[in-house]
Scaffold this active site. Structure first.
Site, short mmCIF file in Angstrom:
data_model
loop_
_atom_site.label_atom_id
_atom_site.label_comp_id
_atom_site.label_asym_id
_atom_site.label_seq_id
_atom_site.Cartn_x
_atom_site.Cartn_y
_atom_site.Cartn_z
N ARG A 35 0.82 -1.21 0.00
CA ARG A 35 0.00 0.00 0.00
C ARG A 35 0.85 1.26 0.00
O ARG A 35 0.46 2.27 -0.59
CB ARG A 35 -0.94 -0.01 1.20
CG ARG A 35 -2.04 -1.02 1.00
CD ARG A 35 -2.93 -1.10 2.19
NE ARG A 35 -4.09 -1.91 1.86
CZ ARG A 35 -4.86 -2.50 2.75
NH1 ARG A 35 -4.60 -2.35 4.03
NH2 ARG A 35 -5.88 -3.22 2.38
N LYS A 218 -19.20 -17.80 0.56
CA LYS A 218 -20.67 -17.69 0.62
C LYS A 218 -21.25 -17.01 -0.60
O LYS A 218 -20.64 -16.10 -1.16
CB LYS A 218 -21.05 -16.86 1.84
CG LYS A 218 -20.70 -17.52 3.14
CD LYS A 218 -21.03 -16.58 4.26
CE LYS A 218 -20.76 -17.23 5.60
NZ LYS A 218 -20.85 -16.26 6.67
N GLY A 374 -9.71 -9.35 -1.43
CA GLY A 374 -8.59 -9.89 -0.67
C GLY A 374 -8.09 -11.27 -1.04
O GLY A 374 -6.92 -11.44 -1.38
N GLY A 397 -13.58 -4.20 -0.27
CA GLY A 397 -14.97 -3.74 -0.27
C GLY A 397 -15.24 -2.68 -1.33
O GLY A 397 -16.29 -2.70 -1.98
P1 AMP Z 1 -14.74 -14.86 0.77
O1 AMP Z 1 -14.19 -14.04 1.89
O2 AMP Z 1 -16.21 -15.05 0.83
O3 AMP Z 1 -14.24 -14.41 -0.59
O4 AMP Z 1 -14.19 -16.33 1.02
C1 AMP Z 1 -12.84 -16.65 0.99
C2 AMP Z 1 -12.63 -17.88 1.81
O5 AMP Z 1 -13.47 -18.93 1.31
C3 AMP Z 1 -11.21 -18.44 1.77
O6 AMP Z 1 -10.64 -18.27 3.03
C4 AMP Z 1 -11.39 -19.91 1.43
O7 AMP Z 1 -10.63 -20.76 2.25
C5 AMP Z 1 -12.87 -20.14 1.67
N1 AMP Z 1 -13.41 -21.24 0.89
C6 AMP Z 1 -13.34 -21.44 -0.42
N2 AMP Z 1 -13.90 -22.60 -0.76
C7 AMP Z 1 -14.36 -23.17 0.37
C8 AMP Z 1 -15.03 -24.39 0.66
N3 AMP Z 1 -15.34 -25.25 -0.31
N4 AMP Z 1 -15.33 -24.65 1.93
C9 AMP Z 1 -15.02 -23.77 2.91
N5 AMP Z 1 -14.39 -22.61 2.69
C10 AMP Z 1 -14.07 -22.30 1.43
#
Ligand code: AMP
Length: 418
Positions: A35, A218, A374, A397
């Protein structure tokens, strides 16, 4: 709006909102200075023109209170060595008028963490949102925020916002301050310009086919973007943890994979909308299932909708990776946000690595690729491919909100749309 490349900073005091919220280890040492390096083109332009610099940033979440663990004093030396000159320090950002006024051309002053004052974020810190007095407290805080921004503005002749990471927030230093400058004397910095241009490429200057890859844990946190992209993309790959919400919605067996039970209808709705709009929705067909959430878990490859009880999908399977690759390679515009699996575990990184490699290959064939948010940035860094994509966004974000089609307050403010 003024343009930084055309502006002559000679003899002017410029107050620049930077994002120096760098990660520190327990001894206060910087673990990643991306950064600080990102802000250098803007800072050098101002100094080379013969201007002086007042740097302001937040660090962490001190919640309106002084917390020396989050003092920007800890990064002063790093900023000084990046700029190759001395950096003065103002230990109270509201009492820096004299130090700012005495700056000579080429001199630099760094203000203490803006968020030591609740006025920076402009939200009451001592009244709960559910409290009946909250609306009154919020109103009063907005007034105090204006005064706070006015004081910061009084330090300088010109305002530059180069903090993309906080551009989605209407904080004193990112937006409100712009009201106190003439339109000729407020502008985006080079880093912000690059980020805004990259988002514009993705949303408004699309070369087809356009493929977006959305992963992560999610579906609920990505729904705004998925819906906005649905009107724009040709192919939408949904992967990572959200795969299993879709698989379950389709009647599959997902064992103990991550799943948002209350989003099953939403998943079906997304599939229906994709069909209506002619978007090729690609969901992984197979997965690497594990018997526990650990790098050393036993694994088996199985269909994403037929996972044995007690097992969980932690990565995209080989057939899925191949399919993702086939969709990514011919693309001319690519957006990637969110990993295809738990890439932090080396045994479950293949899906994300496959995506990163396919994006790098498509980019070498002329595609424009934007990687942001991220975890996907962490992925391309981990796989050594950050230089093989067109643009890696610094904003989490802020990037996601921009892609959702929302106007960023930090950009609107310098455009006079405050
Ligand atoms: P996000 O912050 O929603 O972009 O999610 C990122 C996180 O999702 C990372 O830390 C990954 O380890 C996790 N992730 C990706 N695929 C899976 C999965 N199949 N089961 C659990 N966590 C996951």
């Amino acid at each position: 709006m003024a343009k930084i490349e055309n502006y002559n900073f000679a003899g002017k005091r410029a107050i620049v909102r930077v994002d120096f919220n760098v990660p520190l280890d327990e001894n206060g040492n910087i673990t990643d200075d991306t950064r600080i390096r990102g802000a250098l083109p803007t800072l050098r332009k101002i100094l080379d023109d013969g201007g002086s610099l007042i740097l302001m940033s937040h660090m962490g979440k001190p919640k309106g209170k002084v917390n020396m663990k989050l003092s920007l004093m800890q990064i002063r030396d790093a900023v000084a060595s990046a700029l190759g000159r001395e950096v003065k320090f103002a230990p109270d950002c509201m009492k820096a008028g004299e130090a700012a006024r005495s700056l000579k051309p080429g001199e630099v002053l760094l203000l203490e963490n803006l968020r030591f004052y609740p006025e920076e974020e402009g939200k009451p810190t001592d009244v709960d949102k559910t409290d009946p007095t909250y609306p009154e407290a919020a109103k009063e805080m907005k007034e105090r925020q204006k005064e706070f921004a006015k004081t910061l503005a009084s330090y300088a002749d010109v305002y530059v916002n180069d903090a993309f990471g906080t551009a989605h927030r209407r904080h004193a230093s990112t937006a409100v301050i712009a009201d106190y400058f003439d339109s000729r004397d407020k502008m985006l910095g080079f880093l912000m310009e690059k980020e805004v241009k990259a988002v514009d490429n993705i949303l408004n200057d699309i070369r087809r086919p356009f493929t977006a890859i959305m992963g992560g844990s999610k579906v609920s946190t990505k729904i705004g973007i998925i819906e906005n992209l649905m009107d724009k993309v040709d192919n939408l790959i949904l992967c990572g943890g959200m795969t299993y919400t879709f698989a379950k919605a389709l009647g599959g067996n997902i064992g103990k994979s991550i799943c948002e039970e209350d989003k099953l209808d939403l998943a079906l709705d997304i599939m229906r909308k994709a069909k209506e709009k002619g978007v090729n929705l690609v969901l992984g067909t197979d997965c690497v299932a594990a018997d526990s959430f650990s790098n050393d878990a036993a694994t088996q490859i199985c269909p994403a909708g037929d996972i044995p009880d007690g097992w969980m999908g932690l990565d995209a399977g080989p057939d899925s990776v191949l399919e993702f690759r086939n969709v990514i390679l011919p693309a001319k515009t690519i957006l990637w946000n969110g990993p295809a699996g738990v890439f932090e575990f080396p045994n479950f990184e293949k899906g994300s690595r496959g995506i990163a490699e396919a994006i790098a290959e498509a980019t070498s064939e002329g595609a424009f690729s934007l990687v942001g948010g991220g975890d996907s940035v962490a992925c391309v860094n981990k796989f050594g491919l950050a230089d093989s994509v067109s643009y890696v966004s610094t904003g989490g974000g802020a990037l996601l909100e921009a892609i959702e089609g929302k106007t960023l307050p930090g950009v609107a403010a310098v455009n006079g749309e405050n």
